[in-house]
Design an enzyme around this catalytic site. Structure first.
Site, PDB file in Angstrom:
ATOM      1  N   GLY A 207       0.822  -1.203   0.000  1.00  0.00           N
ATOM      2  CA  GLY A 207       0.000   0.000   0.000  1.00  0.00           C
ATOM      3  C   GLY A 207       0.854   1.249   0.000  1.00  0.00           C
ATOM      4  O   GLY A 207       2.048   1.195  -0.275  1.00  0.00           O
ATOM      5  N   ASN A 208       0.245   2.382   0.282  1.00  0.00           N
ATOM      6  CA  ASN A 208       1.008   3.636   0.349  1.00  0.00           C
ATOM      7  C   ASN A 208       0.366   4.565   1.367  1.00  0.00           C
ATOM      8  O   ASN A 208      -0.679   4.260   1.931  1.00  0.00           O
ATOM      9  CB  ASN A 208       1.098   4.285  -1.038  1.00  0.00           C
ATOM     10  CG  ASN A 208      -0.261   4.627  -1.580  1.00  0.00           C
ATOM     11  OD1 ASN A 208      -0.948   5.510  -1.081  1.00  0.00           O
ATOM     12  ND2 ASN A 208      -0.683   3.896  -2.611  1.00  0.00           N
ATOM     13  N   ARG A 209       0.994   5.698   1.589  1.00  0.00           N
ATOM     14  CA  ARG A 209       0.604   6.585   2.688  1.00  0.00           C
ATOM     15  C   ARG A 209      -0.473   7.602   2.346  1.00  0.00           C
ATOM     16  O   ARG A 209      -0.756   8.487   3.143  1.00  0.00           O
ATOM     17  CB  ARG A 209       1.823   7.383   3.169  1.00  0.00           C
ATOM     18  CG  ARG A 209       2.852   6.591   3.895  1.00  0.00           C
ATOM     19  CD  ARG A 209       3.924   7.543   4.395  1.00  0.00           C
ATOM     20  NE  ARG A 209       5.145   6.855   4.715  1.00  0.00           N
ATOM     21  CZ  ARG A 209       5.333   6.166   5.839  1.00  0.00           C
ATOM     22  NH1 ARG A 209       4.371   6.106   6.733  1.00  0.00           N
ATOM     23  NH2 ARG A 209       6.474   5.567   6.056  1.00  0.00           N
TER      24      ARG A 209
END
Ligand code: CTP
Length: 411
Positions: A207-209
């Site tokens: 995933g990512n932020r």
């Protein structure tokens, strides 16, 4: 303009001080009417000094002057910020138990309320019903912002930034910029927001932020300007999207992986005048996502995760143009490095993607991801500068819609 600024009792009352100063700097005459509870957070002398007007909370303070009638009749605009759950309830019920609520019953000018409370209170059916009642009566109840609340918790319920309240409130009173003009009425727009998750196995993902807040601000701003909005929400918290759907009529399509996001965006884009890809989309996904959890084997080296490339949803949209005249917009979160500056990377990306507009922002510590402010440079498909917008995520959203509306074919 004569503005009556109502302040009810919440921690966010301190932001009313900033709003007051902003309105005064813009040349408006402001009379502050705090509730008794508001005065437990901010003292009357602060409001008196900054407004240059007396401050009172009770109808009994100046009986011969019949203050509530004079104040209500004399105002060109009423702003209540923050509007607590209790204030919304009292206003919805038509109570007149203090100077502010009495004044609200007298006022016939535009009334704008900026709620601030904990997420649970904002989402409670009682508050939802009160907001619906007030809106039915023509009160403009703004969407609370999402983000850090009083404690360590986060979610929708935060008082919008003073600049955003001032702009929306003045727009309600017929003053202000393009955001006031409902210039997206009759338009359909699609906004993707959040960050995709690519499954590694049933419990893990890449995933990512991305917090999704810039995308949600884009959806809210478009809805406020009259557009019919579809928000393709990649792993956004329910609270963030539920409030938007309930109050602005935005259609929310929840997705998780890039494949799901691509399908949802393309389906909605067929009828859209503009598509804004604000989501942080994973470039790669694991080649295989086993249906059983990957176990660690004692003593053995971890199995490598083979990645395959995802389709570039934005580049495809720009190439396919699913609807004639559609404006396609991308975002580029960049960090400068040895190969080039943020803007140089942005320029190259603008040319590569083929979108009509690319909003480039520098990410890194305290910028972009997870923050309340943003600073973007908008480029065209040739990498040429179109505009630069800085400010709250809502201000950036409006700046971007300003650029989009200039490209839309007339209807
Ligand atoms: N995007 C997309 N599909 C992808 C990757 C990105 O639609 N598979 C979109 C994003 O929504 C965003 C824009 O493309 O609007 C730029 O995303 P970014 O990740 O910065 O671009 P990349 O092409 O992945 O470039 P980089 O090499 O910098 O990762």
């Amino acid at each position: 303009m004569r503005i009556l600024l109502g302040v009810s009792g919440g921690v966010a009352a301190y932001k009313a001080v900033l709003l007051l100063r902003l309105l005064r700097e813009q040349g408006h005459a402001v009379r502050v009417v705090p509730t008794a509870a508001a005065l437990r957070f901010v003292g009357a002398p602060t409001f008196e000094a900054l407004s240059g007007e007396p401050v009172s909370s009770e109808v009994f303070d100046d009986v011969p002057g019949v203050q509530h009638v004079a104040l209500g009749q004399g105002a060109d605009l009423v702003i209540v910020a923050p509007a607590t759950a209790d204030l919304l309830a009292r206003a919805a019920a038509g109570r007149a138990d203090d100077l502010l609520t009495s004044t609200l019953l007298v006022a016939r000018c535009p009334v704008v309320m900026a709620p601030a409370m904990h997420t649970e209170m904002w989402e409670h059916p009682a508050t939802r019903a009160n907001v619906a009642t007030l809106r039915d009566r023509g009160v403009q109840v703004l969407e609370p912002a999402s983000g850090r609340l009083t404690g360590a918790d986060t979610g929708p319920g935060r008082l919008p930034e003073p600049e955003d309240i001032a702009r929306d409130a003045l727009a309600a009173a017929g003053v202000g910029g393009s955001a006031a003009s409902h210039d997206l009425t009759g338009r359909r727009v699609v906004v993707s927001a959040g960050g995709t998750r690519e499954p590694i196995d049933p419990v893990r993902f890449i995933g990512n932020r991305s917090s999704g807040r810039q995308g949600v601000a884009l959806a809210a701003a478009a809805a406020a300007r009259g557009a019919e909005v579809t928000l393709v929400a990649a792993n956004l918290p329910d609270g963030l999207t539920a409030a938007l759907a309930a109050t602005s009529g935005t259609t929310v399509v929840d997705v998780s992986s890039t494949a799901e996001l691509r399908a949802a965006v393309r389906e909605a884009a067929v009828a859209a005048d503009a598509v804004v890809m604000a989501a942080a989309v994973a470039d790669f996904r694991p080649a295989a996502a086993p249906t059983a959890k990957i176990k660690k084997v004692a003593g053995a080296a971890p199995a490598p995760i083979e990645l395959v490339e995802n389709p570039d949803v934005l580049a495809e949209l720009a190439a396919d143009r699913l609807r004639a005249g559609q404006v396609v917009v991308g975002f580029a979160a960049e960090t400068g490095d040895d190969a080039g500056s943020v803007l140089e990377h942005g320029r190259a990306k603008a040319r590569r993607k083929g979108a009509d507009l690319l909003a480039v922002n520098a990410v890194g510590e305290s910028l972009g991801f997870g923050t309340d402010v943003n600073d973007v440079t908008v480029l065209d498909a040739h990498g040429e500068l179109v505009t630069a917008v800085a400010g709250s995520k809502r201000e950036v959203a409006d700046g971007l819609w300003d650029a989009v509306t200039k490209l839309l074919p007339s209807i």
